[in-house]
Design a protein around this motif. Structure first.
Motif, PDB file in Angstrom:
ATOM      1  N   ARG A 181      -7.587 -14.924 -16.883  1.00  0.00           N
ATOM      2  CA  ARG A 181      -7.524 -13.453 -16.935  1.00  0.00           C
ATOM      3  C   ARG A 181      -6.146 -13.033 -16.465  1.00  0.00           C
ATOM      4  NH1 ARG A 181     -11.889 -11.937 -14.133  1.00  0.00           N
ATOM      5  NH2 ARG A 181     -10.774 -12.165 -12.177  1.00  0.00           N
ATOM      6  N   ASP A 182      -5.474 -12.250 -17.295  1.00  0.00           N
ATOM      7  CA  ASP A 182      -4.181 -11.677 -16.929  1.00  0.00           C
ATOM      8  C   ASP A 182      -4.463 -10.639 -15.846  1.00  0.00           C
ATOM      9  OD1 ASP A 182      -1.827 -10.205 -16.731  1.00  0.00           O
ATOM     10  OD2 ASP A 182      -1.421 -10.281 -18.878  1.00  0.00           O
ATOM     11  N   GLU A 183      -3.972 -10.883 -14.644  1.00  0.00           N
ATOM     12  CA  GLU A 183      -4.270  -9.980 -13.531  1.00  0.00           C
ATOM     13  C   GLU A 183      -3.542  -8.654 -13.633  1.00  0.00           C
ATOM     14  OE1 GLU A 183      -3.477 -12.694 -10.254  1.00  0.00           O
ATOM     15  OE2 GLU A 183      -5.629 -13.090 -10.091  1.00  0.00           O
ATOM     16  N   ARG A 184      -2.553  -8.566 -14.506  1.00  0.00           N
ATOM     17  CA  ARG A 184      -1.829  -7.309 -14.702  1.00  0.00           C
ATOM     18  C   ARG A 184      -2.557  -6.408 -15.690  1.00  0.00           C
ATOM     19  NH1 ARG A 184       2.075  -6.153 -18.355  1.00  0.00           N
ATOM     20  NH2 ARG A 184       2.264  -8.340 -18.893  1.00  0.00           N
ATOM     21  N   THR A 185      -3.056  -6.986 -16.807  1.00  0.00           N
ATOM     22  CA  THR A 185      -3.677  -6.173 -17.862  1.00  0.00           C
ATOM     23  C   THR A 185      -5.194  -6.294 -17.916  1.00  0.00           C
ATOM     24  OG1 THR A 185      -3.547  -7.922 -19.537  1.00  0.00           O
ATOM     25  CG2 THR A 185      -1.622  -6.455 -19.311  1.00  0.00           C
ATOM     26  N   GLY A 186      -5.758  -7.353 -17.336  1.00  0.00           N
ATOM     27  CA  GLY A 186      -7.197  -7.576 -17.394  1.00  0.00           C
ATOM     28  C   GLY A 186      -7.655  -8.323 -18.644  1.00  0.00           C
ATOM     29  N   ALA A 187      -6.745  -8.656 -19.549  1.00  0.00           N
ATOM     30  CA  ALA A 187      -7.104  -9.383 -20.773  1.00  0.00           C
ATOM     31  C   ALA A 187      -7.551 -10.798 -20.420  1.00  0.00           C
ATOM     32  CB  ALA A 187      -5.915  -9.437 -21.728  1.00  0.00           C
ATOM     33  N   VAL A 188      -8.562 -11.275 -21.147  1.00  0.00           N
ATOM     34  CA  VAL A 188      -9.095 -12.615 -20.915  1.00  0.00           C
ATOM     35  C   VAL A 188      -8.800 -13.477 -22.136  1.00  0.00           C
ATOM     36  CG1 VAL A 188     -11.172 -13.983 -20.478  1.00  0.00           C
ATOM     37  CG2 VAL A 188     -10.900 -11.745 -19.391  1.00  0.00           C
ATOM     38  N   TYR A 189      -8.361 -14.709 -21.881  1.00  0.00           N
ATOM     39  CA  TYR A 189      -8.013 -15.662 -22.933  1.00  0.00           C
ATOM     40  C   TYR A 189      -8.762 -16.964 -22.698  1.00  0.00           C
ATOM     41  CZ  TYR A 189      -3.912 -12.611 -23.333  1.00  0.00           C
ATOM     42  OH  TYR A 189      -3.067 -11.543 -23.466  1.00  0.00           O
ATOM     43  N   ILE A 190      -9.109 -17.663 -23.772  1.00  0.00           N
ATOM     44  CA  ILE A 190      -9.634 -19.017 -23.658  1.00  0.00           C
ATOM     45  C   ILE A 190      -8.471 -19.980 -23.854  1.00  0.00           C
ATOM     46  CG2 ILE A 190     -10.284 -19.247 -26.084  1.00  0.00           C
ATOM     47  CD1 ILE A 190     -12.779 -20.806 -25.009  1.00  0.00           C
ATOM     48  N   VAL A 191      -8.458 -21.056 -23.093  1.00  0.00           N
ATOM     49  CA  VAL A 191      -7.389 -22.048 -23.178  1.00  0.00           C
ATOM     50  C   VAL A 191      -7.766 -23.048 -24.271  1.00  0.00           C
ATOM     51  CG1 VAL A 191      -6.073 -23.807 -21.941  1.00  0.00           C
ATOM     52  CG2 VAL A 191      -6.866 -21.761 -20.732  1.00  0.00           C
ATOM     53  N   ASP A 192      -7.012 -23.038 -25.369  1.00  0.00           N
ATOM     54  CA  ASP A 192      -7.262 -23.969 -26.467  1.00  0.00           C
ATOM     55  C   ASP A 192      -6.622 -25.323 -26.213  1.00  0.00           C
ATOM     56  OD1 ASP A 192      -8.853 -22.358 -28.103  1.00  0.00           O
ATOM     57  OD2 ASP A 192      -7.123 -21.447 -29.063  1.00  0.00           O
ATOM     58  N   ALA A 193      -5.460 -25.359 -25.594  1.00  0.00           N
ATOM     59  CA  ALA A 193      -4.756 -26.616 -25.345  1.00  0.00           C
ATOM     60  C   ALA A 193      -3.843 -26.472 -24.147  1.00  0.00           C
ATOM     61  CB  ALA A 193      -3.951 -27.031 -26.571  1.00  0.00           C
ATOM     62  N   VAL A 194      -3.694 -27.565 -23.408  1.00  0.00           N
ATOM     63  CA  VAL A 194      -2.774 -27.636 -22.276  1.00  0.00           C
ATOM     64  C   VAL A 194      -1.823 -28.798 -22.556  1.00  0.00           C
ATOM     65  CG1 VAL A 194      -2.537 -28.013 -19.792  1.00  0.00           C
ATOM     66  CG2 VAL A 194      -4.549 -26.820 -20.692  1.00  0.00           C
ATOM     67  N   SER A 195      -0.531 -28.545 -22.442  1.00  0.00           N
ATOM     68  CA  SER A 195       0.436 -29.612 -22.690  1.00  0.00           C
ATOM     69  C   SER A 195       1.616 -29.470 -21.743  1.00  0.00           C
ATOM     70  CB  SER A 195       0.909 -29.591 -24.147  1.00  0.00           C
ATOM     71  OG  SER A 195       1.520 -28.353 -24.445  1.00  0.00           O
ATOM     72  N   GLY A 196       2.360 -30.527 -21.649  1.00  0.00           N
ATOM     73  CA  GLY A 196       3.564 -30.529 -20.816  1.00  0.00           C
ATOM     74  C   GLY A 196       4.340 -31.805 -21.081  1.00  0.00           C
ATOM     75  N   MET A 197       5.621 -31.712 -21.003  1.00  0.00           N
ATOM     76  CA  MET A 197       6.477 -32.874 -21.233  1.00  0.00           C
ATOM     77  C   MET A 197       6.543 -33.699 -19.949  1.00  0.00           C
ATOM     78  SD  MET A 197       7.617 -32.410 -24.334  1.00  0.00           S
ATOM     79  CE  MET A 197       9.174 -33.209 -24.548  1.00  0.00           C
ATOM     80  N   ASP A 198       6.552 -35.021 -20.087  1.00  0.00           N
ATOM     81  CA  ASP A 198       6.743 -35.892 -18.935  1.00  0.00           C
ATOM     82  C   ASP A 198       8.230 -36.044 -18.671  1.00  0.00           C
ATOM     83  OD1 ASP A 198       4.075 -36.363 -18.405  1.00  0.00           O
ATOM     84  OD2 ASP A 198       3.958 -38.053 -19.793  1.00  0.00           O
ATOM     85  N   ASN A 199       8.609 -35.866 -17.432  1.00  0.00           N
ATOM     86  CA  ASN A 199      10.002 -35.994 -17.045  1.00  0.00           C
ATOM     87  C   ASN A 199      10.021 -36.669 -15.671  1.00  0.00           C
ATOM     88  OD1 ASN A 199      12.605 -35.598 -16.043  1.00  0.00           O
ATOM     89  ND2 ASN A 199      12.849 -33.679 -17.146  1.00  0.00           N
ATOM     90  N   PRO A 200      10.598 -37.861 -15.565  1.00  0.00           N
ATOM     91  CA  PRO A 200      10.573 -38.573 -14.284  1.00  0.00           C
ATOM     92  C   PRO A 200      11.411 -37.903 -13.188  1.00  0.00           C
ATOM     93  CG  PRO A 200      11.933 -39.742 -15.868  1.00  0.00           C
ATOM     94  CD  PRO A 200      11.282 -38.611 -16.607  1.00  0.00           C
ATOM     95  N   ALA A 201      12.352 -37.071 -13.556  1.00  0.00           N
ATOM     96  CA  ALA A 201      13.243 -36.468 -12.564  1.00  0.00           C
ATOM     97  C   ALA A 201      12.824 -35.063 -12.142  1.00  0.00           C
ATOM     98  CB  ALA A 201      14.664 -36.411 -13.123  1.00  0.00           C
ATOM     99  N   LEU A 202      11.970 -34.421 -12.924  1.00  0.00           N
ATOM    100  CA  LEU A 202      11.676 -33.009 -12.697  1.00  0.00           C
ATOM    101  C   LEU A 202      10.267 -32.693 -13.161  1.00  0.00           C
ATOM    102  CD1 LEU A 202      12.839 -30.049 -12.212  1.00  0.00           C
ATOM    103  CD2 LEU A 202      13.528 -30.126 -14.600  1.00  0.00           C
TER     104      LEU A 202
END
Length: 110
Positions: A77-98
């Motif tokens: 839920r966006d705490e600023r607007t109150g809009a609710v979203y469903i999370v379809d996918a979560v991703s992130g790049m692997d980086n050993p330094a950061l």
């Protein structure tokens, strides 16, 4: 710490319950609030071979700090607007330094 500039904060919603008819329903139980996020809504004109009539498809992408406990099928839920979203996918790049931000592909439900 996030690399993206936070534009809002999110509440992560998780959990289900059963209604009087035995159907599963999402609950609005926050597992975490105040998560800084960069949230961008966009639209795109889409056509297909089967239906050449252009349609406008809206979608949203958010970036949250690395290590944020969030999974596919959670809701936010966006705490600023109150809009609710469903999370379809979560991703992130692997980086050993950061540690890099996690990207959330979202679909608006309200």
């Amino acid at each position: 710490m996030m690399q993206a500039v936070a534009t809002t904060s999110l509440a992560i919603l998780r959990g289900t319950t059963t209604d009087a008819y035995g159907d599963e329903q999402d609950t609005d139980t926050p597992v975490r609030t105040g998560v800084p996020a960069s949230l961008v809504e966009q639209s795109r004109r889409v056509t297909t071979r089967d239906d050449p009539t252009p349609r406008i498809v809206r979608y949203a992408v958010a970036r949250v700090p690395a290590g944020t406990d969030i999974t596919d099928q959670d809701r936010v839920r966006d705490e600023r607007t109150g809009a609710v979203y469903i999370v379809d996918a979560v991703s992130g790049m692997d980086n050993p330094a950061l540690q890099v931000d996690r990207r959330l592909d979202l679909r608006r439900t309200t």
